[in-house]
Write a protein that holds these residues in place. Structure first.
Motif, short mmCIF file in Angstrom:
data_model
loop_
_atom_site.label_atom_id
_atom_site.label_comp_id
_atom_site.label_asym_id
_atom_site.label_seq_id
_atom_site.Cartn_x
_atom_site.Cartn_y
_atom_site.Cartn_z
N ARG A 143 -0.97 -1.54 -4.16
CA ARG A 143 -2.25 -0.82 -4.28
C ARG A 143 -2.04 0.63 -4.18
NH1 ARG A 143 -6.63 1.40 -3.73
NH2 ARG A 143 -8.52 0.52 -3.16
N SER A 183 -9.65 7.15 2.74
CA SER A 183 -9.68 5.91 2.02
C SER A 183 -8.84 4.88 2.82
CB SER A 183 -8.75 5.94 0.64
OG SER A 183 -7.27 6.39 1.03
N VAL A 239 -2.53 4.38 -3.13
CA VAL A 239 -3.59 5.35 -2.23
C VAL A 239 -3.16 6.57 -2.32
CG1 VAL A 239 -3.83 3.75 -0.40
CG2 VAL A 239 -1.96 4.93 -0.28
N VAL A 262 -9.74 0.75 2.27
CA VAL A 262 -8.65 -0.24 1.44
C VAL A 262 -8.26 -1.43 2.24
CG1 VAL A 262 -6.08 -0.07 0.80
CG2 VAL A 262 -7.80 1.83 0.35
N VAL A 320 1.05 -1.34 -0.10
CA VAL A 320 0.10 -0.18 0.05
C VAL A 320 0.66 1.30 -0.10
CG1 VAL A 320 -1.94 1.15 1.29
CG2 VAL A 320 -1.98 -1.19 1.25
#
Length: 342
Positions: A287, A299, A289, A303, A269
């Motif tokens: 992922r 978020s 962000v 997530v 992330v």
């Protein structure tokens, strides 16, 4: 985007609270699991549903018209300054608890946490509930609507997934769409000013220390050992079910090159997605962000919940900058990681 509950649905939820039942509702921070703050048995139902330790206090949510003096035996000028500056909004004030307020909401302490949320559904519910109380001073005790220590919910669907048995048994969940702040409220202790202690920032949030100091005309202090216990103050908290670790820049780059990858499937992330070397591409998903701290916070929990469902062996989070703007995010992911340390 949810259209929001009808006036009749809000009234039904207020009536359920009056009967001592639990109701989940949206705030601008996260969704709360609410009960009548003045019914000890109803508050204990929150603790039972969440698996929350009895010594971990809950926050009382009040309508904009609420009288702080009803809830607190001593409302200092600093409390009114902060309420005027930031209420309705994501700020919780810790004040001396009024003697007639049952200590169950405070886990037996002489203090009480109060907040006036800005979400229109929360305000409608609090007003409808208070209208049925003598003097119109009802409050709703409401920690986040999740099992204790887990990721807070920012959507109604998260609440339903977290408490399927309660929902099946008829617990109402008011859907107010996605939470706009996404992390829990800032908590400021004003309960010890008469002893020369405070204001103290006990939990960082969307409202930062600089904004608090500006509103007060004085700095806020860091937590001390004698501070009241408050929500979200344990070392390990806000954790997904998938093991999570926070990575510094050097470790992130090494993993992106395939060096030192842990066994199994990991997801990274990050707000600065790296280029993955072939050695890493098959074992490390990315992922992305937002790089903005406010949008990142909004978020974050959604997530983490999404990644929990995808079967990864671990979640690896890029460490955000150590700046005041990122303090609340660093606090949340640090406590999430602490749940898997040692």
């Amino acid at each position: 985007m949810s259209a929001g509950p009808t006036e009749a649905q809000v009234a039904q939820a207020a009536q359920a609270l009056a009967r001592g039942e639990l109701v989940a509702f949206p705030t601008e921070t996260v969704y709360g699991l609410g009960a009548d703050a003045e019914q000890p048995q109803a508050v204990r139902r929150i603790y039972a549903a969440k698996g929350r330790p009895a010594d971990h206090p809950v926050i009382v949510h009040v309508a904009p018209e609420a009288d702080l003096a009803y809830w607190s035996g001593a409302v200092p000028p600093q409390a009114r300054q902060l309420a005027q500056a930031f209420w309705p909004g994501p700020l919780t004030l810790i004040l001396p608890r009024a003697p007639h307020i049952d200590p169950t909401v405070s886990a037996g302490q002489d203090s009480i946490g109060l907040r006036c949320p800005s979400h229109p559904v929360a305000q409608a519910l609090l007003r409808a509930f208070a209208a049925g109380k003598p003097g119109g001073q009802g409050g709703v005790a409401a920690p986040s609507a999740n099992k204790f220590g887990q990721v807070s919910p920012t959507r109604a669907a998260h609440v339903r997934a977290e408490f399927p048995d309660q929902v099946a048994a008829g617990m109402l969940v008011l859907d107010g769409g996605d939470a706009q702040v996404g992390i829990e409220s800032t908590i400021v202790d004003l309960s010890r000013l008469d002893r020369g202690v405070g204001p103290v920032l006990l939990r960082p949030g969307h409202i930062g220390a600089q904004a608090l100091a500006q509103a007060l005309g004085m700095p806020v202090s860091a937590p001390d050992a004698a501070a009241p216990r408050v929500s979200g103050s344990l070392k390990a908290h806000y954790a997904p079910r998938t093991p999570l670790a926070v990575l510094d820049a050097a470790r992130l780059q090494a993993l992106a090159q395939g060096q030192g990858l842990p066994a199994g499937r990991s997801v990274l992330v990050c707000y600065e997605p790296p280029s993955l070397a072939p050695a890493a591409a098959g074992r490390l998903a990315v992922r992305a962000v937002p790089a903005d701290p406010g949008r990142y916070a909004q978020s974050l929990y959604a997530v983490l919940r999404e990644l929990d469902l995808l079967g990864y062996d671990r979640i690896l989070v890029q460490a955000p900058p150590r700046t005041p703007q990122w303090e609340a995010v660093n606090d949340r992911i640090g406590r999430a990681a602490a749940a898997f340390e040692g």
